[in-house]
Design an enzyme around this catalytic site. Structure first.
Site, PDB file in Angstrom:
ATOM      1  N   LYS B 101       0.879  -1.170   0.000  1.00 25.15           N
ATOM      2  CA  LYS B 101       0.000   0.000   0.000  1.00 25.15           C
ATOM      3  C   LYS B 101       0.913   1.215   0.000  1.00 25.15           C
ATOM      4  CE  LYS B 101      -3.169   2.732   2.707  1.00 25.15           C
ATOM      5  NZ  LYS B 101      -3.898   2.933   3.966  1.00 25.15           N
ATOM      6  N   GLY B 162      -8.219   9.672   8.654  1.00 24.28           N
ATOM      7  CA  GLY B 162      -8.592   9.837  10.060  1.00 24.28           C
ATOM      8  C   GLY B 162      -9.629  10.902  10.329  1.00 24.28           C
ATOM      9  N   ALA B 189      -9.397   5.668   3.125  1.00 25.91           N
ATOM     10  CA  ALA B 189      -9.198   6.827   4.013  1.00 25.91           C
ATOM     11  C   ALA B 189     -10.389   7.774   4.048  1.00 25.91           C
ATOM     12  CB  ALA B 189      -7.952   7.608   3.629  1.00 25.91           C
ATOM     13  N   GLY B 190     -10.679   8.225   5.265  1.00 23.92           N
ATOM     14  CA  GLY B 190     -11.698   9.242   5.463  1.00 23.92           C
ATOM     15  C   GLY B 190     -13.093   8.717   5.706  1.00 23.92           C
ATOM     16  N   SER B 212      -9.757   3.862  11.167  1.00 27.76           N
ATOM     17  CA  SER B 212     -10.222   4.675  12.297  1.00 27.76           C
ATOM     18  C   SER B 212     -11.702   4.494  12.591  1.00 27.76           C
ATOM     19  CB  SER B 212      -9.956   6.165  12.021  1.00 27.76           C
ATOM     20  OG  SER B 212      -8.605   6.387  11.746  1.00 27.76           O
TER      21      SER B 212
END
Lengths: 70, 266
Positions: B101, B162, B189-190, B212
């Site tokens: 990644k 995050g 992400a996000g 997260s």
């Protein structure tokens, strides 16, 4: 002769020294039993090359271990 | 329906991170509950006085073995192509996988990927036999360039890492899907909540990678199950074919023979 081992100034007791020798002397016993990989001056050094990699004054040796990540 | 990553099939379309959990045991239980078979992890210098890293690595190995899964090492923290390439090579030696990644961060404030360094690192790593999963912004041309270089998998962000803000630019993400129909697209992400993941799958994304949103939930194990269900719902919705939006109202119930219909005209 001094090197930086994971950013910490480390004085080599018996210069000149190979990477293999330095790792044996300066990694903790526990760390040596873990999975790790090494870079010298930001270049990857394969395990098979440890014994053939001669450390030089001021070399920066990074020893990295698995850790959680996203 | 399985997900294919560089020729390897996995059963779950959820890829999960191993960081930020309240404890290693909760991490393990959450990953199991999610059903994810691909688990991300990283490499760091380890403080010899603190052996938490070694313990985490044991847990990750256990859960990946239990899931018959795969490790996906990342290059988190790298800010140049050279750093990322070095870290990828170190990861390959330790984890015995060509998957990487690829993260190359260009800005400390929003941890936005650096597209120039990312392309450079991708080119070098593909030439060296890596299967690169590049983490990138939702820029169509950047994704196209990554695909042209040979990336079978591309991972645009939903929003900065995050933040939990979800899909901040759905138009961009839909356009990437439309323009790169052959690429395996993983939204990375996000993501903040299961409906974000569901929306990505409804758009036709192949998978979602998150950390997260599960690790920081009040109950990561419960949230992991919620995400697994949301992904299934989104994928099935895409397969089922979502109706087109219409500007005007249309009665769902047939109006023929409706009692009292137009009675007031009389």
């Amino acid at each position: 002769m001094n090197i930086y081992l994971n950013g910490q100034l480390t004085k080599l007791a018996e210069p000149p020294m190979t990477l293999e020798h330095a790792l044996a002397l300066y990694l903790t016993e526990n760390d040596q039993q873990q999975s790790f990989a090494v870079a010298v001056n930001s270049d990857f050094v394969a395990k098979a090359q440890y014994a053939h990699t001669q450390l030089q004054e001021g070399d920066s040796v990074d020893v990295l271990f698995p850790i959680q990540g996203g | 329906m399985s997900l294919t990553i560089y020729g390897t099939s996995v059963n779950s379309r959820l890829l999960i991170g191993s960081a930020l959990y309240p404890s290693p045991e909760i991490m393990k239980q959450a990953i199991l509950a999610s059903g994810a078979q691909v688990v991300t992890l990283s490499l760091k210098r380890q403080n010899p006085a603190q052996q938490a890293g070694a313990k985490i690595w044991q847990y990750i190995q256990e859960v990946v073995n239990q899931q018959q899964g795969y490790l996906l090492p990342n290059t988190a923290g790298c800010k140049s192509a050279k750093e990322a390439v070095t870290l990828a090579k170190m990861s390959r030696e330790i984890f015995q996988t060509n998957w990487i990644k690829l993260e190359v961060i260009g800005d400390d404030y929003n941890l936005q990927p650096d597209p120039i360094e990312l392309l450079s690192a991708t080119e070098q790593l593909l030439a060296d036999g890596f299967n690169v999963l590049p983490y990138c912004t939702d820029d169509l041309v950047l994704c196209q360039r990554l695909y042209d270089l040979g990336c079978q998998v591309i991972m645009p962000w939903a929003s900065p890492i995050g933040t939990g803000k979800g899909l901040i630019n759905p138009y961009n993400l839909e356009t990437i899907r439309l323009r790169l129909p052959e690429a395996t697209l993983i939204l990375d992400a996000g993501i903040g909540k299961p409906s974000d993941a569901c929306l990505a799958m409804e758009m036709g994304y192949d998978a979602v990678l998150l950390n997260s949103a599960i690790a920081l939930a009040d109950s990561p194990v419960v949230m992991a199950k919620a995400f697994a269900l949301a992904l299934q719902a989104g994928e099935q919705a895409y397969v089922g074919g979502i109706m087109e939006q219409r500007q005007t109202a249309h009665p769902s119930t047939p109006t023929l023979d409706t009692p009292f219909w137009h009675q007031s005209r009389g």
